[in-house]
Design an enzyme around this catalytic site. Structure first.
Site, PDB file in Angstrom:
ATOM      1  N   ASP A 109      -2.493  -1.638 -16.028  1.00  0.00           N
ATOM      2  CA  ASP A 109      -0.928  -1.825 -16.649  1.00  0.00           C
ATOM      3  C   ASP A 109      -0.660  -3.223 -17.169  1.00  0.00           C
ATOM      4  OD1 ASP A 109      -0.815  -3.041 -14.077  1.00  0.00           O
ATOM      5  OD2 ASP A 109       0.762  -2.040 -13.472  1.00  0.00           O
ATOM      6  N   GLY A 199       0.208   0.589   0.662  1.00  0.00           N
ATOM      7  CA  GLY A 199      -0.028   0.529  -0.670  1.00  0.00           C
ATOM      8  C   GLY A 199       0.687   1.662  -1.519  1.00  0.00           C
ATOM      9  N   ASP A 247       4.217   0.357 -10.580  1.00  0.00           N
ATOM     10  CA  ASP A 247       5.136   0.868  -9.545  1.00  0.00           C
ATOM     11  C   ASP A 247       6.591   1.063  -9.540  1.00  0.00           C
ATOM     12  OD1 ASP A 247       2.675  -0.048  -8.410  1.00  0.00           O
ATOM     13  OD2 ASP A 247       3.499  -1.930  -7.626  1.00  0.00           O
TER      14      ASP A 247
HETATM   15  C1  GLA Z   1      -0.200  -3.043  -7.835  1.00  0.00           C
HETATM   16  C2  GLA Z   1       0.527  -3.762  -8.982  1.00  0.00           C
HETATM   17  C3  GLA Z   1       0.564  -2.745 -10.169  1.00  0.00           C
HETATM   18  C4  GLA Z   1      -0.784  -2.557 -10.575  1.00  0.00           C
HETATM   19  C5  GLA Z   1      -1.843  -2.074  -9.261  1.00  0.00           C
HETATM   20  C6  GLA Z   1      -3.323  -2.134  -9.761  1.00  0.00           C
HETATM   21  O1  GLA Z   1       0.161  -1.862  -7.397  1.00  0.00           O
HETATM   22  O2  GLA Z   1       2.037  -3.832  -8.225  1.00  0.00           O
HETATM   23  O3  GLA Z   1       1.423  -3.225 -10.948  1.00  0.00           O
HETATM   24  O4  GLA Z   1      -1.053  -3.642 -11.044  1.00  0.00           O
HETATM   25  O5  GLA Z   1      -1.468  -3.114  -8.197  1.00  0.00           O
HETATM   26  O6  GLA Z   1      -3.376  -0.796 -10.723  1.00  0.00           O
END
Ligand code: GLA
Length: 460
Positions: A109, A199, A247
């Protein structure tokens, strides 16, 4: 006599050591409020129950086991009960925003690439009612203490048990950057049914639910893109994590039975139907690398440096052949990081094609390939996550498995067919427990809708 004084008196009578009656009384008050929220019962009922437990001299932790049975309250009932118990009145506004699964597109991202995620049917609920005195009061079922901040002063970053307030505060700090007004005083409460540290991005969920509540309170209705941008701004600038849009984008644009596709450079959001026979299982290891925030920032920096060395501003501008041509100019570490990102973006494209043709087997292989790339190239996996992926992909009902989210600990996500059930999940959890002496939490995650306002009097 006020409740607190009565409780102090009672604790004294029950033999609390000198000087500790007041602390015990305050704990009782806090526990009663929490219990009322957890069980969806009136606070008085929760307090009555706690006092009975105390007076009858039962030992051990005060638990809710003997509270009269009620059907498990819905999240809407819980937030209304918690708000009532905390502030003695009903909320004016209720919002919710979901947690998310990162389906594929690991660390793509913030490199300007593409990513696929799914909003799940769990998240954070926020309730709010305006106040006229300029005070902002924050309460969460996870923290158990009201935090009071005057509306007139600039948001300050809090530490320790109050640090959760940095999420709604970050949103308040972000609103003016989008030309939007902030609400003055209010009572605010949050409840969550997202497992913490799994996560699943409880931070994006609280940011979006808070953002929506503050916008409703000020009668402002910007686009969904703006709401998502406000959440990301809060995370980047106030909380201080240099995350990308994944996210918040998934929490904002989620849709039941769909994945959210994000072209992060626009950003541009779309939803993609998920085949009905696809199931998600989450295995939360509860492990977290001590330096996880620093490691995330380090990967961010390494990616930007690799892009610069390749003569582009973001790695999304590098095709696999261009990377091969530029490889000699990169350090071995920079090459590994760049290869992960460039190939991961190609895997997201391939996943879109596989999903369009309903090919879950091919989709699963791409997910597992993403994990192997995390393991060997991006180096954001751990032995615990690798163990789970290996155990899962050995099973015939599993299409693929990978770490989900930033990595360095956290959770593994498996894409399975309907034949994978509790028994298979328990076998995997047992095998993990046998090796790591700690059982992962297992969650069969269902997809859900993105952030929304809930009418306070609507049905759950
Ligand atoms: C975390 C970050 C996201 C993304 C993921 C890895 O969740 O908040 O923005 O970078 O890691 O893909």
């Amino acid at each position: 006599m006020a409740e607190l004084e009565q409780l102090v008196e009672l604790c004294r009578k029950l033999g609390a050591p000198p000087g500790q009656a007041a602390t015990m009384a305050a704990q009782l008050q806090k526990r009663a409020t929490q219990l009322a929220g957890e069980r969806g019962v009136a606070r008085e009922a929760a307090m009555k129950y706690l006092l009975e437990v105390l007076v009858k001299g039962r030992h051990g932790e005060i638990s809710a086991d003997n509270l009269p049975d009620r059907p498990t309250p819905s999240m809407r009932e819980k937030i209304v009960a918690l708000f009532h118990a905390t502030y003695g009145r009903a909320p004016e506004i209720i919002t919710r925003a979901p947690g998310r699964i990162e389906f594929i597109g690991n660390h793509t991202d913030y490199n300007g690439g593409t990513v696929l995620g799914a909003a799940i049917d769990r998240g954070v609920w926020v309730a709010l009612a305006r106040r006229a005195d300029g005070q902002r009061l924050f309460f969460s079922d996870q923290a158990g203490e009201v935090v009071a901040l005057p509306a007139g002063s600039a948001p300050i970053k809090l530490e320790g048990p109050q640090s959760w307030v940095n999420y709604p505060q970050g949103v308040l700090a972000a609103l003016p950057a989008f030309g939007l007004r902030v609400p003055a005083g209010f009572d605010y409460a949050a409840v969550s049914d997202l497992p913490i540290g799994a996560g699943l991005s409880s931070s994006a969920a609280i940011e979006l639910a808070s953002g929506l509540a503050f916008l409703e309170a000020t009668d402002q209705h910007p686009s969904r893109e703006t709401l998502v941008g406000i959440g990301k701004h809060a995370e980047n600038n106030f909380v201080g994590v240099p995350c990308g849009i994944l996210d918040q984008g998934v929490s904002g644009f989620g849709r039941k039975d769909h994945l959210v596709f994000i072209d992060c450079r626009g950003p541009r959001f779309a939803t993609v139907p998920l085949p009905a026979e696809a199931h998600f299982w989450i295995f939360n290891t509860h492990t977290k690398h001590a330096l996880v925030d620093g490691l995330y920032a380090a990967r961010h920096r390494e990616c930007m440096e690799a892009a610069k060395a390749l003569g582009v501003s973001l790695l999304a501008d590098v095709s696999p052949p261009a990377l091969a041509r530029g490889a000699a100019g990169l350090s071995p570490v920079a090459l590994k990081r760049a290869k992960h990102i460039v190939e991961e973006i190609a895997r997201v494209d391939a996943t879109m094609r596989a999903l369009q043709s309903g090919d879950l087997a091919a989709t699963g292989q791409l997910l597992t390939a993403s994990h192997r790339s995390s393991q060997h190239l991006f180096e954001n996996s751990t032995p615990e996550l690798d163990f789970l992926v290996d155990a899962l992909v050995a099973l015939p009902q599993v299409h693929g498995a990978r770490l989900t989210g930033g990595g360095f600990g956290g959770a593994v996500m498996a894409l399975t067919g309907p034949a994978f059930g509790e028994a298979q999940a328990a076998n995997v959890a047992d095998a993990y427990a046998g090796k790591f002496r700690n059982r992962p939490d297992v969650l069969h995650a269902l997809t859900g809708n993105g952030a929304e306002r809930i009418a306070p009097d609507s049905q759950p």
